[in-house]
Design an enzyme around this catalytic site. Sequence first.
Site, PDB file in Angstrom:
ATOM      1  N   GLU A  81       2.425  -4.715   4.080  1.00 51.21           N
ATOM      2  CA  GLU A  81       3.022  -6.001   3.615  1.00 51.21           C
ATOM      3  C   GLU A  81       2.395  -6.588   2.487  1.00 51.21           C
ATOM      4  OE1 GLU A  81       4.411  -8.890   6.628  1.00 51.21           O
ATOM      5  OE2 GLU A  81       4.494  -7.319   8.307  1.00 51.21           O
ATOM      6  N   ASP A 104       3.147  -5.603   9.614  1.00 49.69           N
ATOM      7  CA  ASP A 104       2.541  -6.244  10.847  1.00 49.69           C
ATOM      8  C   ASP A 104       2.905  -5.865  12.295  1.00 49.69           C
ATOM      9  OD1 ASP A 104       0.637  -7.385   8.945  1.00 49.69           O
ATOM     10  OD2 ASP A 104       1.693  -9.354   8.889  1.00 49.69           O
ATOM     11  N   TYR A 137      -5.389  -8.625  14.097  1.00 54.61           N
ATOM     12  CA  TYR A 137      -4.296  -9.583  13.744  1.00 54.61           C
ATOM     13  C   TYR A 137      -4.464 -10.867  14.572  1.00 54.61           C
ATOM     14  CZ  TYR A 137       0.463 -10.118  12.556  1.00 54.61           C
ATOM     15  OH  TYR A 137       1.776 -10.687  11.966  1.00 54.61           O
TER      16      TYR A 137
END
Length: 584
Positions: free
Chosen positions: A34, A129, A318
């Site tokens: 991304e 993600d 994350y």
Amino acid sequence: KQIDEDREKVKRVLRGEFIPEEKQSFLTTVVIVESPNKARTIANFFGKPLRRKLKNLDAYEIAIGDRFLTVVASKGHVYDLNKEEYYFGVKKNGEFVPIFEPIDEVKNEIINSIRELDLEVKEIFIATDPDTEGEKISYDLYLNSAPYNYNIKRAEFHEVTKRAFLEAIHNYRDFDVNLVKAQLVRRVADRWIGFTISQYIQKKLHKHWLSAGRVQTPVLEWIINRTDEAKKKIAVVRIEINGYPFEFIFEDKKEAKWFYEHLEFVMISSEKKEEEHLFVKPFTTDTMLSEAAAELKYSPQDTMQYAQDLFEAGLITYHRTDSIRVSEAGIFVAKEYITENFGEEYFKPRTFSTSGGAHECIRPTRPMDADELRSMLYTMNIQGISNEHIKLYDLIFKRFMASQMKETVVEKTTFKIKAFSQELEEDVLTKILEHGYDLILPVRVYEIPEGKIDVKDKKKYQLRPKVPYYTFATVIQDMKEKGIGRPSTYAVTVQKLLDRHYIVERRGFLFPTKLGRTVMNLIKKRKDIYQFVNENFTKELEEIMDKVEKGEADYQKELEKLFEELEKRHLFFKIKNKEVLLEE
């Protein structure tokens, strides 16, 4: 030497010098992530990458063994729902068909550049993600590339490290269509409800920038209600003994004033002592946001941006997660740091989960504390990491290491405090009996004397709101506890209310503005509108999306139910000359 040889191979491939037999054994791969920062970080794991430009897309080219990788970034979503056609971009044709289109011309160029790359290579890995939104982006990119290259795989990693990246490439998976369906329900519900009610508010107040939504509106209502409740005051007489505050609370202000003016001493006795074993859990999104607001005075939006940068730089896992699970890799990171800095006897690994799910807590990716990170930034060639980033990293690092250390054993004492007819009972941590995680996250203990204690110069009288005003930390805690929103929306929701000038922040507290109250009153006047943006409806919709995510509910049926509800109450929009009108 190996990197130099691989780099030479890449140059020969680009010059077209490879013989067919050699080219056959050399697997060409596109990896789509991304963020450009993430693309750069991954490429740098394998030496200095070659870089080429496709329109406005940077492509980083590297060789790893028998693979030639081209790493590019989609820069987030590339498609979004059309705003005008059919029902705000959703066609009803037996079933509901959301119509997506490129967000803008820049994204259109990215789409076409990726398609050009698709034709050059043998395989494509989409590594967006690891959450519902990331899965939707990955599926859009899959549909975008499918006509040009059918060999497309989904790679998922929760930390931007060389180990995690290679593991994801070797253990790729299918696209999780249930996650995509859940995100479609969320997006369509937000569009139908948000657009409908926003247009009603805009029309009433003649301000085209105003908005309402199924998550932001309940949160606005909480802040308004809390502010109104806080207008009721209580009287507090506070005495401080060796740093510990004891508070006598009164509903009657006169009684409190008399108590304060005549108070000269208190009688303190200990009722019981007991041992308590304390430990902490690592951060999830909501606890990280709350702690950063309380300790560092960061806004949720700033915290999420700093965390995003730390994640993309490969420094933390994350940061949008509800999970406190710790992986084997996380245990290894903790073991190395704790044994080296405190001794093996202080290391107590905890996975905090019996499931083998992929999602993890927010933790550092290596055994490197904030001081070491500060000194290593230049050596590691990490850009864009400021002192604010490092403060957040320090918070995450210490919390995680504390969660993997032995418990701190403390003495907890229950004290009874008497003054006139008033009596308090309070539990106080009075002694550390055995050190544990307190070596990295301090635990405060207090020495409280017993007997007749003079408090003439240690007392304070104040009027205080009966309930505390909301802060960034407490509003996010409530969002989590009441099931409103998700890790990816906590910060965005609060920021949206600030951006629309529905709320303001003063001295760390959140207050509604006159505009915020006007908008909320307008919505509550119309019960048919309010029912779609109140706390209960929002919570129910989140639960439905959870079921769709697990494959326990049909997303088409859920959209049908929502559509019928909106139509039944004559709230749904009519399409007339491309203008959307609400029933008055």
